[in-house]
Write a protein that holds these residues in place. Structure first.
Motif, mmCIF file in Angstrom:
data_model
loop_
_atom_site.group_PDB
_atom_site.id
_atom_site.type_symbol
_atom_site.label_atom_id
_atom_site.label_comp_id
_atom_site.label_asym_id
_atom_site.label_seq_id
_atom_site.Cartn_x
_atom_site.Cartn_y
_atom_site.Cartn_z
ATOM 1 N N ASP A 208 0.818 -1.218 0.000
ATOM 2 C CA ASP A 208 0.000 0.000 0.000
ATOM 3 C C ASP A 208 0.854 1.271 0.000
ATOM 4 O OD1 ASP A 208 -2.407 1.364 -0.091
ATOM 5 O OD2 ASP A 208 -2.619 1.440 2.090
ATOM 6 N N VAL A 209 1.758 1.361 -0.956
ATOM 7 C CA VAL A 209 2.669 2.503 -1.035
ATOM 8 C C VAL A 209 2.060 3.629 -1.877
ATOM 9 C CG1 VAL A 209 4.771 3.235 -2.244
ATOM 10 C CG2 VAL A 209 4.877 1.424 -0.538
ATOM 11 N N TRP A 210 2.168 4.845 -1.339
ATOM 12 C CA TRP A 210 1.718 6.062 -2.014
ATOM 13 C C TRP A 210 2.875 7.051 -2.062
ATOM 14 C CZ3 TRP A 210 -3.740 7.203 -3.069
ATOM 15 C CH2 TRP A 210 -4.609 6.160 -2.719
ATOM 16 N N VAL A 211 3.087 7.666 -3.238
ATOM 17 C CA VAL A 211 4.133 8.684 -3.400
ATOM 18 C C VAL A 211 3.525 9.885 -4.100
ATOM 19 C CG1 VAL A 211 6.327 9.266 -4.505
ATOM 20 C CG2 VAL A 211 5.999 6.995 -3.512
ATOM 21 N N ARG A 212 3.816 11.078 -3.557
ATOM 22 C CA ARG A 212 3.253 12.306 -4.116
ATOM 23 C C ARG A 212 4.365 13.309 -4.395
ATOM 24 N NH1 ARG A 212 -1.745 14.861 -0.997
ATOM 25 N NH2 ARG A 212 -0.337 14.503 0.758
ATOM 26 N N PHE A 213 4.328 13.916 -5.587
ATOM 27 C CA PHE A 213 5.240 15.003 -5.950
ATOM 28 C C PHE A 213 4.416 16.226 -6.339
ATOM 29 C CE2 PHE A 213 8.347 11.586 -7.586
ATOM 30 C CZ PHE A 213 8.939 11.481 -6.339
ATOM 31 N N LEU B 178 3.221 -4.971 -4.282
ATOM 32 C CA LEU B 178 4.113 -5.664 -5.210
ATOM 33 C C LEU B 178 5.079 -6.550 -4.440
ATOM 34 C CD1 LEU B 178 4.769 -5.625 -8.349
ATOM 35 C CD2 LEU B 178 6.649 -4.100 -7.748
ATOM 36 N N LYS B 179 5.361 -7.733 -4.998
ATOM 37 C CA LYS B 179 6.357 -8.627 -4.415
ATOM 38 C C LYS B 179 7.293 -9.123 -5.506
ATOM 39 C CE LYS B 179 3.864 -10.573 -0.404
ATOM 40 N NZ LYS B 179 2.780 -9.605 -0.345
ATOM 41 N N CYS B 180 8.551 -9.316 -5.146
ATOM 42 C CA CYS B 180 9.513 -9.965 -6.025
ATOM 43 C C CYS B 180 10.145 -11.104 -5.238
ATOM 44 C CB CYS B 180 10.588 -8.988 -6.499
ATOM 45 S SG CYS B 180 11.876 -9.765 -7.515
ATOM 46 N N TYR B 181 10.183 -12.284 -5.860
ATOM 47 C CA TYR B 181 10.654 -13.488 -5.183
ATOM 48 C C TYR B 181 12.064 -13.875 -5.639
ATOM 49 C CZ TYR B 181 5.690 -13.963 -4.131
ATOM 50 O OH TYR B 181 4.403 -13.739 -3.706
ATOM 51 N N GLU B 182 12.692 -14.685 -4.810
ATOM 52 C CA GLU B 182 14.006 -15.214 -5.151
ATOM 53 C C GLU B 182 13.927 -16.039 -6.432
ATOM 54 O OE1 GLU B 182 17.252 -18.400 -3.330
ATOM 55 O OE2 GLU B 182 15.604 -17.674 -2.083
ATOM 56 N N GLY B 183 14.873 -15.814 -7.339
ATOM 57 C CA GLY B 183 14.981 -16.628 -8.538
ATOM 58 C C GLY B 183 13.944 -16.342 -9.595
ATOM 59 N N THR C 128 10.202 5.852 -10.546
ATOM 60 C CA THR C 128 9.930 6.223 -9.153
ATOM 61 C C THR C 128 9.773 4.983 -8.288
ATOM 62 O OG1 THR C 128 8.854 8.285 -9.802
ATOM 63 C CG2 THR C 128 8.318 7.417 -7.618
ATOM 64 N N LEU C 129 9.090 3.969 -8.805
ATOM 65 C CA LEU C 129 8.891 2.739 -8.047
ATOM 66 C C LEU C 129 10.228 2.051 -7.770
ATOM 67 C CD1 LEU C 129 7.077 0.659 -6.734
ATOM 68 C CD2 LEU C 129 6.683 -0.369 -8.989
ATOM 69 N N LEU C 130 11.122 2.038 -8.746
ATOM 70 C CA LEU C 130 12.446 1.445 -8.514
ATOM 71 C C LEU C 130 13.178 2.175 -7.397
ATOM 72 C CD1 LEU C 130 13.878 0.626 -12.065
ATOM 73 C CD2 LEU C 130 12.516 -0.808 -10.524
ATOM 74 N N LYS C 131 13.089 3.493 -7.396
ATOM 75 C CA LYS C 131 13.774 4.274 -6.359
ATOM 76 C C LYS C 131 13.136 4.071 -4.988
ATOM 77 C CE LYS C 131 15.457 7.691 -9.654
ATOM 78 N NZ LYS C 131 15.342 9.077 -10.178
ATOM 79 N N VAL C 132 11.839 3.799 -4.965
ATOM 80 C CA VAL C 132 11.180 3.444 -3.706
ATOM 81 C C VAL C 132 11.722 2.120 -3.196
ATOM 82 C CG1 VAL C 132 8.981 2.712 -2.696
ATOM 83 C CG2 VAL C 132 9.075 4.776 -4.100
ATOM 84 N N ILE C 133 11.859 1.146 -4.087
ATOM 85 C CA ILE C 133 12.393 -0.161 -3.703
ATOM 86 C C ILE C 133 13.793 -0.029 -3.124
ATOM 87 C CG2 ILE C 133 13.215 -2.367 -4.642
ATOM 88 C CD1 ILE C 133 10.861 -2.206 -6.650
ATOM 89 N N LEU C 134 14.604 0.850 -3.702
ATOM 90 C CA LEU C 134 15.989 1.025 -3.264
ATOM 91 C C LEU C 134 16.123 1.931 -2.045
ATOM 92 C CD1 LEU C 134 17.598 1.462 -6.798
ATOM 93 C CD2 LEU C 134 17.770 -0.548 -5.316
ATOM 94 N N GLY C 135 15.036 2.549 -1.642
ATOM 95 C CA GLY C 135 15.099 3.461 -0.495
ATOM 96 C C GLY C 135 15.596 4.846 -0.849
ATOM 97 N N LYS D 71 2.964 7.125 2.282
ATOM 98 C CA LYS D 71 2.215 6.115 3.029
ATOM 99 C C LYS D 71 2.666 4.736 2.579
ATOM 100 C CE LYS D 71 -1.961 7.516 1.836
ATOM 101 N NZ LYS D 71 -3.450 7.559 1.819
ATOM 102 N N GLY D 72 2.459 3.757 3.444
ATOM 103 C CA GLY D 72 2.758 2.383 3.085
ATOM 104 C C GLY D 72 4.107 1.912 3.585
ATOM 105 N N SER D 73 4.422 0.637 3.326
ATOM 106 C CA SER D 73 5.678 0.057 3.802
ATOM 107 C C SER D 73 6.428 -0.619 2.662
ATOM 108 C CB SER D 73 5.405 -0.975 4.913
ATOM 109 O OG SER D 73 4.723 -2.095 4.395
ATOM 110 N N VAL D 74 7.759 -0.609 2.773
ATOM 111 C CA VAL D 74 8.641 -1.240 1.792
ATOM 112 C C VAL D 74 9.644 -2.089 2.551
ATOM 113 C CG1 VAL D 74 10.244 -0.880 -0.130
ATOM 114 C CG2 VAL D 74 8.429 0.802 0.316
ATOM 115 N N ARG D 75 9.807 -3.326 2.133
ATOM 116 C CA ARG D 75 10.809 -4.219 2.709
ATOM 117 C C ARG D 75 11.707 -4.752 1.598
ATOM 118 N NH1 ARG D 75 9.540 -2.085 6.534
ATOM 119 N NH2 ARG D 75 8.824 -2.862 8.575
ATOM 120 N N LEU D 76 13.002 -4.580 1.801
ATOM 121 C CA LEU D 76 14.014 -5.088 0.875
ATOM 122 C C LEU D 76 14.876 -6.069 1.648
ATOM 123 C CD1 LEU D 76 15.427 -4.931 -1.909
ATOM 124 C CD2 LEU D 76 16.762 -2.994 -1.023
ATOM 125 N N PHE D 77 14.800 -7.353 1.282
ATOM 126 C CA PHE D 77 15.450 -8.428 2.033
ATOM 127 C C PHE D 77 14.994 -8.440 3.493
ATOM 128 C CE2 PHE D 77 18.662 -6.863 -1.094
ATOM 129 C CZ PHE D 77 18.499 -7.885 -2.020
#
Length: 271
Positions: free
Chosen positions: A20-25, A36-41, A56-63, A69-75
């Motif tokens: 549930d990620v929201w980004v506003r500019f 969104l989820k990305c799995y191993e392999g 923008t979504l890639l940069k959210v994933i990378l922090g 709003k919302g949460s992001v987990r990388l590993f």
């Protein structure tokens, strides 16, 4: 199902988990309620129009961008400097970067700077690591050539070697086929499939505006235009309603040639 596709229990191997990620500019929502989820392999393709929020979504994933709003987990943790050490990031390559007055090996060594520190002395092990990755992507014989004289496809492979040299678990690629001819693209996507299917099981998230390419080479696809309109298996049919929501009414879909090398291999694997 393609070789290297989702494991039997995918929930045990989630590398990226967006809830549930929201980004506003400038008062406008660029991303709205993204799950969104990305799995191993796996190779996950993210497709959508220019301005649809893909980079923008890639940069959210990378922090690099924090959502409103919302949460992001990388590993399994909030994305930050430590988690990014396990990610090989390839942003869009500019014309200036394509004419760098450095050798192919120098470009690959740049991928170690975060580990080395900019003022650290380059050691033989760094040069050896760069050569090993150039060998892995089929570019070892071009190691001492100026990066700027290489073809688009060759530059792309060198950039992938740079992303790989730090030993990442995940590759994040932003429009990786820009400036590369169709033959070079096919070679490149074969390379990605090889990385996914290797013992390292490197996962890939790649962004593109070309839905035909992504659905031909990814394991799963997410269709993004500020919102996720589809997220699932690329073998499932994406109906015209989804196409219109993501790309608009004037979309022309290029049908991928099933005679290309990687598609032939895909059909063989499926059989």
């Amino acid at each position: 199902m393609k070789t290297g596709q989702l494991m039997t229990n995918p929930e045990s191997g989630i590398l990226v988990d967006i809830e549930d990620v929201w980004v506003r500019f400038d008062g406008k929502w660029v991303l709205k309620s993204i799950y969104l989820k990305c799995y191993e392999g796996e190779i996950l393709g993210i497709v959508g129009p220019n301005g649809g929020g893909k980079s923008t979504l890639l940069k959210v994933i990378l922090g690099l961008i924090k959502p409103e709003k919302g949460s992001v987990r990388l590993f399994g943790r909030k994305p930050g400097k430590q988690s990014r050490l396990n990610v090989g990031y390839l942003p869009q390559i500019s014309h200036a970067e394509r004419s760098f007055p450095v050798t192919a090996r120098d470009v690959v060594i740049m991928g170690l700077y975060q580990q080395m520190g900019l003022i650290s002395r380059m050691l033989n092990r760094h040069k050896q690591a760069a050569m090993e990755k150039l060998e892995q992507v089929g570019m070892a014989e071009h190691a001492n050539k100026p990066f700027g004289v290489l073809s688009g496809g060759q530059q792309q492979r060198v950039q992938i070697a740079r992303a790989l040299v730090s030993g990442p678990r995940l590759l994040v690629l932003d429009e990786p086929s820009t400036g590369v001819d169709s033959v070079g693209q096919e070679d490149f996507y074969e390379l990605l499939a090889g990385l996914r299917d290797s013992h390292e099981r490197i996962s890939v998230i790649m962004v593109s505006h070309d839905i035909g390419v992504v659905t031909s080479h990814a394991d799963r696809v997410a269709c993004l235009n500020r919102e996720i309109h589809y997220h699932g298996d690329t073998d499932s049919e994406l109906d015209s309603d989804i196409h219109q929501k993501v790309f608009g009414r004037n979309l022309k879909v290029m049908v991928h040639d099933a005679q290309c090398v990687s598609c032939k291999m895909r059909h063989i694997d499926d059989d």
